[in-house]
Design an enzyme around this catalytic site. Structure first.
Site, PDB file in Angstrom:
ATOM      1  N   ASP A  65      -1.888  -5.776  18.884  1.00 46.41           N
ATOM      2  CA  ASP A  65      -3.209  -5.258  18.525  1.00 46.41           C
ATOM      3  C   ASP A  65      -4.191  -5.415  19.683  1.00 46.41           C
ATOM      4  O   ASP A  65      -3.870  -6.051  20.693  1.00 46.41           O
ATOM      5  CB  ASP A  65      -3.740  -5.968  17.261  1.00 46.41           C
ATOM      6  CG  ASP A  65      -3.420  -7.451  17.232  1.00 46.41           C
ATOM      7  OD1 ASP A  65      -3.162  -8.026  18.304  1.00 46.41           O
ATOM      8  OD2 ASP A  65      -3.436  -8.047  16.149  1.00 46.41           O
ATOM      9  N   ASP A 134      -6.354 -15.140   5.920  1.00 44.38           N
ATOM     10  CA  ASP A 134      -6.393 -14.199   4.790  1.00 44.38           C
ATOM     11  C   ASP A 134      -5.072 -13.447   4.619  1.00 44.38           C
ATOM     12  O   ASP A 134      -4.994 -12.486   3.869  1.00 44.38           O
ATOM     13  CB  ASP A 134      -7.557 -13.206   4.959  1.00 44.38           C
ATOM     14  CG  ASP A 134      -7.412 -12.317   6.191  1.00 44.38           C
ATOM     15  OD1 ASP A 134      -6.400 -12.443   6.921  1.00 44.38           O
ATOM     16  OD2 ASP A 134      -8.311 -11.484   6.428  1.00 44.38           O
ATOM     17  N   HIS A 136      -3.323 -11.803   6.983  1.00 45.96           N
ATOM     18  CA  HIS A 136      -3.014 -10.644   7.831  1.00 45.96           C
ATOM     19  C   HIS A 136      -1.912 -10.977   8.832  1.00 45.96           C
ATOM     20  O   HIS A 136      -1.774 -12.135   9.245  1.00 45.96           O
ATOM     21  CB  HIS A 136      -4.265 -10.103   8.547  1.00 45.96           C
ATOM     22  CG  HIS A 136      -4.856 -11.005   9.600  1.00 45.96           C
ATOM     23  ND1 HIS A 136      -6.165 -11.430   9.573  1.00 45.96           N
ATOM     24  CD2 HIS A 136      -4.337 -11.545  10.731  1.00 45.96           C
ATOM     25  CE1 HIS A 136      -6.422 -12.175  10.631  1.00 45.96           C
ATOM     26  NE2 HIS A 136      -5.324 -12.274  11.346  1.00 45.96           N
ATOM     27  N   GLU A 141      -5.395  -6.227   7.640  1.00 44.02           N
ATOM     28  CA  GLU A 141      -6.189  -7.046   6.733  1.00 44.02           C
ATOM     29  C   GLU A 141      -5.792  -6.755   5.275  1.00 44.02           C
ATOM     30  O   GLU A 141      -5.114  -5.759   4.991  1.00 44.02           O
ATOM     31  CB  GLU A 141      -7.680  -6.741   6.946  1.00 44.02           C
ATOM     32  CG  GLU A 141      -8.184  -7.083   8.350  1.00 44.02           C
ATOM     33  CD  GLU A 141      -8.385  -8.593   8.571  1.00 44.02           C
ATOM     34  OE1 GLU A 141      -7.676  -9.404   7.947  1.00 44.02           O
ATOM     35  OE2 GLU A 141      -9.262  -8.943   9.381  1.00 44.02           O
TER      36      GLU A 141
HETATM   37  C1  F6R Z   1      -3.065 -11.521  17.165  1.00 41.18           C
HETATM   38  C2  F6R Z   1      -2.742 -11.197  15.791  1.00 41.18           C
HETATM   39  C3  F6R Z   1      -3.272 -11.984  14.636  1.00 41.18           C
HETATM   40  C4  F6R Z   1      -3.115 -13.499  14.812  1.00 41.18           C
HETATM   41  C5  F6R Z   1      -3.721 -14.205  13.615  1.00 41.18           C
HETATM   42  C6  F6R Z   1      -3.606 -15.713  13.756  1.00 41.18           C
HETATM   43  O1  F6R Z   1      -2.416 -10.615  18.036  1.00 41.18           O
HETATM   44  O2  F6R Z   1      -2.054 -10.274  15.618  1.00 41.18           O
HETATM   45  O3  F6R Z   1      -2.575 -11.606  13.483  1.00 41.18           O
HETATM   46  O4  F6R Z   1      -1.772 -13.804  14.958  1.00 41.18           O
HETATM   47  O5  F6R Z   1      -5.056 -13.848  13.487  1.00 41.18           O
HETATM   48  O6  F6R Z   1      -4.382 -16.124  14.828  1.00 41.18           O
HETATM   49  P1  F6R Z   1      -4.228 -17.577  15.431  1.00 41.18           P
HETATM   50  O7  F6R Z   1      -2.857 -17.676  15.962  1.00 41.18           O
HETATM   51  O8  F6R Z   1      -5.249 -17.645  16.525  1.00 41.18           O
HETATM   52  O9  F6R Z   1      -4.486 -18.529  14.323  1.00 41.18           O
END
Ligand code: F6R
Length: 259
Positions: A65, A134, A136, A141
């Site tokens: 992303d 949440d 995702h 989301e």
């Molecule tokens: C980032 C991504 C997100 C993160 C998620 C967890 O490329 O795709 O899904 O993996 O927000 O973030 P962290 O690892 O910072 O807790």
């Protein structure tokens, strides 16, 4: 779905083992790279193994992303984060690491091009993932279509608050939009390896592994994947109903099996 509960360093080692095994068997493998905190230990371990001879020279990689609209030189632009955390520390060939173009004039066309590039590369062999509080994965989301492909999404307030730590704790600086691989895009990868640590992830991990498959917890779509590995520490595992069973299963796992 395989669930492994262990210390964070051990989890990173297991994920790095899977990447290394893949690259040694297939040097031109296609990796899927996540941003955020969760994969950082894995990237450190891969950089260390690169110094010991593990090569990425023939491999390619696709990011999950990207924020929309962050300037090209912004340190939190995911392209720059991936460059800093892994790409610049190993020997990927120039242009081998790609991400969605959050600065494109035509964002829909950029998403379609990205899907085509992944397909042209033959699909992702091993996709590293984190999970949001949440539920995702990538930036799909709650409410995301389980059949979604790469597209623009609006970040939830929760995700923007979670990510404010990367933006000087100022949620107003966190972009509102992103381009993200869809859930169906992620599900097309041949092996999914998700890492989660810390108590804040416990409910999302419980839903991912043990909840009903639902767009309300997008990561639950991984229950439908034939080869999904979930690597969690004790805190992230603290709400798992079958934690004892997962621990026993891993303790009894044959050495030859790998992830
Ligand atoms: C980032 C991504 C997100 C993160 C998620 C967890 O490329 O795709 O899904 O993996 O927000 O973030 P962290 O690892 O910072 O807790």
């Amino acid at each position: 779905m395989e669930v492994i509960i262990a210390e964070a360093d051990k989890l990173a080692g297991l994920a790095a083992d899977a990447v290394e095994k893949l690259l040694r068997a297939r040097p031109a493998a296609v990796l899927g790279l996540a941003t955020g905190s969760s994969p950082l230990r894995v990237y450190d371990e891969l950089a260390r193994r690169h110094k010991d001879g593990l090569s990425f020279a023939q491999a390619r990689a696709f990011m999950l992303d990207e924020y929309v609209g962050l300037p090209a030189d912004h340190p939190e632009r995911y392209r720059n984060v991936i460059e800093k955390e892994i790409a610049s520390r190993v020997d990927f060939a120039p242009g081998a690491v790609q991400g969605p173009d959050g600065l494109a004039d035509d964002l829909e066309a950029a998403c379609a091009r990205y899907e085509a590039a992944i397909a042209e590369a033959g699909g992702v062999d091993l996709q590293l993932l984190g999970i949001g509080t949440d539920g995702h994965i990538a930036f799909n989301e709650p409410g995301s279509s389980l059949a979604s492909r790469t597209r623009i999404k609006t970040l939830t307030r929760q995700t923007r608050e979670d990510n404010a730590r990367f933006f000087g704790d100022d949620v107003g600086q966190v972009p509102r939009h992103c381009l993200t691989q869809g859930l169906a895009t992620i599900m097309s990868a041949r092996h999914l390896v998700l890492l989660a640590t810390g108590r804040a992830k416990a409910e999302a991990v419980h839903q991912l592994v043990e909840g009903p498959v639902s767009a309300m917890w997008p990561a639950t779509v991984m229950q439908l994947h034939p080869h999904a590995t979930v690597l969690v520490d004790d805190a992230a595992a603290s709400r798992l109903q079958l934690a004892d069973y997962y621990r026993q299963t891993f303790a009894d796992k044959p050495d030859w099996q790998g992830l």
